[in-house]
Design a protein around this motif. Structure first.
Motif, PDB file in Angstrom:
ATOM      1  N   ILE A  26       0.845  -1.206   0.000  1.00  0.00           N
ATOM      2  CA  ILE A  26       0.000   0.000   0.000  1.00  0.00           C
ATOM      3  C   ILE A  26       0.877   1.252   0.000  1.00  0.00           C
ATOM      4  N   CYS A  27       1.867   1.276   0.889  1.00  0.00           N
ATOM      5  CA  CYS A  27       2.729   2.465   1.003  1.00  0.00           C
ATOM      6  C   CYS A  27       3.526   2.690  -0.274  1.00  0.00           C
ATOM      7  N   CYS A  30       1.361   4.581  -2.494  1.00  0.00           N
ATOM      8  CA  CYS A  30       1.006   5.903  -1.979  1.00  0.00           C
ATOM      9  C   CYS A  30       2.215   6.854  -1.939  1.00  0.00           C
ATOM     10  N   ARG A  31       3.242   6.464  -1.231  1.00  0.00           N
ATOM     11  CA  ARG A  31       4.527   7.179  -1.113  1.00  0.00           C
ATOM     12  C   ARG A  31       4.408   8.582  -0.504  1.00  0.00           C
ATOM     13  N   TYR A  32       3.325   8.836   0.180  1.00  0.00           N
ATOM     14  CA  TYR A  32       3.121  10.154   0.798  1.00  0.00           C
ATOM     15  C   TYR A  32       4.175  10.435   1.870  1.00  0.00           C
ATOM     16  N   CYS A  33       4.655   9.379   2.542  1.00  0.00           N
ATOM     17  CA  CYS A  33       5.552   9.564   3.698  1.00  0.00           C
ATOM     18  C   CYS A  33       7.035   9.491   3.350  1.00  0.00           C
ATOM     19  N   PHE A  40      10.856   4.644   4.179  1.00  0.00           N
ATOM     20  CA  PHE A  40      10.094   4.737   2.926  1.00  0.00           C
ATOM     21  C   PHE A  40      10.996   4.757   1.681  1.00  0.00           C
ATOM     22  N   CYS A  67       4.381   8.577  10.615  1.00  0.00           N
ATOM     23  CA  CYS A  67       3.658   8.068   9.437  1.00  0.00           C
ATOM     24  C   CYS A  67       2.247   7.609   9.815  1.00  0.00           C
ATOM     25  N   ASP A  70       0.216  10.927   9.991  1.00  0.00           N
ATOM     26  CA  ASP A  70       0.015  11.555   8.674  1.00  0.00           C
ATOM     27  C   ASP A  70      -0.831  10.724   7.727  1.00  0.00           C
ATOM     28  N   CYS A  71      -1.095   9.464   8.098  1.00  0.00           N
ATOM     29  CA  CYS A  71      -1.662   8.524   7.115  1.00  0.00           C
ATOM     30  C   CYS A  71      -3.169   8.696   6.933  1.00  0.00           C
ATOM     31  N   GLN A  72      -3.576   8.840   5.676  1.00  0.00           N
ATOM     32  CA  GLN A  72      -5.006   8.941   5.375  1.00  0.00           C
ATOM     33  C   GLN A  72      -5.687   7.574   5.366  1.00  0.00           C
ATOM     34  N   PHE A  73      -4.882   6.501   5.474  1.00  0.00           N
ATOM     35  CA  PHE A  73      -5.439   5.137   5.449  1.00  0.00           C
ATOM     36  C   PHE A  73      -5.372   4.440   6.810  1.00  0.00           C
ATOM     37  N   VAL A  81      -4.091   0.883   7.922  1.00  0.00           N
ATOM     38  CA  VAL A  81      -2.626   1.006   7.829  1.00  0.00           C
ATOM     39  C   VAL A  81      -2.060   1.534   9.157  1.00  0.00           C
ATOM     40  N   VAL A  83       1.722   1.483  10.233  1.00  0.00           N
ATOM     41  CA  VAL A  83       3.116   1.084   9.968  1.00  0.00           C
ATOM     42  C   VAL A  83       3.937   0.981  11.262  1.00  0.00           C
TER      43      VAL A  83
HETATM   44  S1  SF4 Z   1       1.771   5.301   5.920  1.00  0.00           S
HETATM   45 FE1  SF4 Z   1      -0.140   5.880   4.883  1.00  0.00          FE
HETATM   46  S2  SF4 Z   1       0.249   7.932   4.060  1.00  0.00           S
HETATM   47 FE2  SF4 Z   1       2.247   7.041   4.583  1.00  0.00          FE
HETATM   48  S3  SF4 Z   1       2.963   6.086   2.674  1.00  0.00           S
HETATM   49 FE3  SF4 Z   1       1.901   4.499   3.845  1.00  0.00          FE
HETATM   50  S4  SF4 Z   1      -0.206   4.547   3.088  1.00  0.00           S
HETATM   51 FE4  SF4 Z   1       0.761   6.456   2.444  1.00  0.00          FE
END
Ligand code: SF4
Ligand code: SF4
Length: 375
Positions: A26-27, A30-33, A40, A67, A70-73, A81, A83
């Motif tokens: 998933i991450c 996404c790669r937001y973090c 990451f 993370c 900050d995570c929208q999931f 999610v 992590v």
């Molecule tokens: S922790 Fe959430 S926001 Fe951050 S990369 Fe993974 S899915 Fe994306």
């Protein structure tokens, strides 16, 4: 379990590893973090997540919690999610996986209880030994000047016991690190001394314990650098105590000077400063631990964390008490208690939280090697 199987890149032996694989998939989309820490970017270099990759990423994670915040999931999102907690679980399992000898890996299972029992037994054994072998008048007497400690326990016996347990701890830790390194290093080009020095710098400054700049997350959602500062106090306090013991050993064998030493001498100065660091750091870490957001933690490893912190604290408190009261009749009992705690600390080092510093350092070395290959 079925959903997890469907979203992993390969089969894994434990639920924690399978969940880590699912999250990395998933991450990786996404790669937001990617700017938060080393995990990451290291994840982005991979498409498949073998057990070794996941153990590497888990030990690269410093558990800052950024993370998750900050995570929208993150929960209650259906992707669920988390992590930091998942990598903490994989990290905890990795200590057991690579433990040497494998027959003792079970000590990680109920670590708090195991370490408490070993410590209690060790202290009791030293106290009993002192009571049996030392004359009662010697045990409760006042001893001052060079060689005072050795009236209670001959230097050769002390050197043999502590030299033996130290060599065993180094051997067991080296074998564990070797197995871990073989699993995470793969075919990465060596990276040279530069990668090693980069890892020393990142570990010494705890670069990735800053949540990408904001600090570590707590249960009040206000990130701070408290954990970083307390880790520093603990780590450098421990190094100073090691320096104190090393200098005292050199004094004994090369200068013929016997402990105890005056307050202004290097072993005492290093030991006192180290002891203070090993009180401030562990107490701070203990308080910080209970203020952390519970959803970030691997609740099954709380006993291991607390046991290691308490062992460090007992080492420093008994050491400083011995320093302050060494010229009083309390010295004999205090020496037995302090030696018992230190002996247990060394004996349990390969089977407790101490391992996390070494595995994390190796993960940082591997990350530095891979980063160099990116350029
Ligand atoms: S922790 Fe959430 S926001 Fe951050 S990369 Fe993974 S899915 Fe994306
Ligand atoms: S908890 Fe912190 S160190 Fe661990 S992966 Fe998340 S941002 Fe990185």
């Amino acid at each position: 379990m079925r959903a997890i199987d469907m979203h992993t890149t390969m089969a894994h032996p434990t639920r924690a590893l399978a969940e880590a694989d699912r999250l990395m998939v998933i991450c990786n989309s996404c790669r937001y973090c990617e700017g938060l820490c080393a995990v990451f970017p290291a994840m982005e270099r991979r498409n498949l997540f073998k057990d070794g990759d996941l153990n590497f990423l888990a030990n690269l994670c410093h558990g800052c919690g950024a993370c998750y915040a900050d995570c929208q999931f993150s929960p209650p999102h259906e992707f669920d999610v988390n992590v930091p907690r998942t990598l903490a679980r994989v990290r905890g399992e990795s200590y057991q996986t690579y433990a040497w000898p494998g027959a003792l890996s079970g000590l990680f299972a109920r670590n708090g209880l195991a370490i408490s029992l070993i410590a209690a037994f060790s202290v009791a054994a030293f106290l009993l030994g002192f009571f049996i072998w030392a004359d009662p008048s010697v045990l409760t007497g006042t001893h001052v000047g060079p060689g005072a400690f050795y009236r209670l326990m001959p230097h050769n016996v002390m050197a043999l016991l502590f030299g033996g347990v130290f060599v065993y701890a180094i051997l067991a830790l080296t074998m564990s690190m070797r197995a871990f390194w073989r699993d995470i290093a793969g075919n990465t080009p060596a990276g040279g001394i530069g990668a090693f020095l980069q890892a020393v710098k990142d570990a010494g400054s705890l670069r990735y314990l800053d949540g990408g700049g904001a600090g570590c997350m707590n249960d009040d959602d206000k990130p701070t650098d408290r954990r970083k500062h307390y880790h520093h106090a603990t780590f450098y306090g421990f190094l100073l105590c090691l320096a104190s013991t090393t200098v005292a050993t050199l004094y004994h064998y090369f200068l013929g000077r016997e402990a105890p030493y005056p307050w202004w001498d290097l072993p005492v100065v290093f030991g006192t400063l180290g002891g203070i660091g090993l009180i401030v750091g562990p107490v701070g870490l203990l308080v910080a631990k209970f203020k952390r957001a519970p959803e970030l933690l691997d609740e099954t490893k709380s006993g291991m964390d607390v046991a290691f912190i308490v062992m460090l604290l007992l080492t420093s408190v008994t050491g400083l008490a011995l320093l302050v009261l060494r010229a009083t009749p309390a010295m004999g009992v205090l020496l037995a208690v302090h030696l018992g705690v230190v002996f247990a600390l060394f004996l349990t080092m390969p089977y407790g939280k101490f391992v996390h510093g070494l595995f994390r350092f190796l993960a940082l070395v591997q990350h530095a090697r891979e980063s160099r290959g990116d350029h």
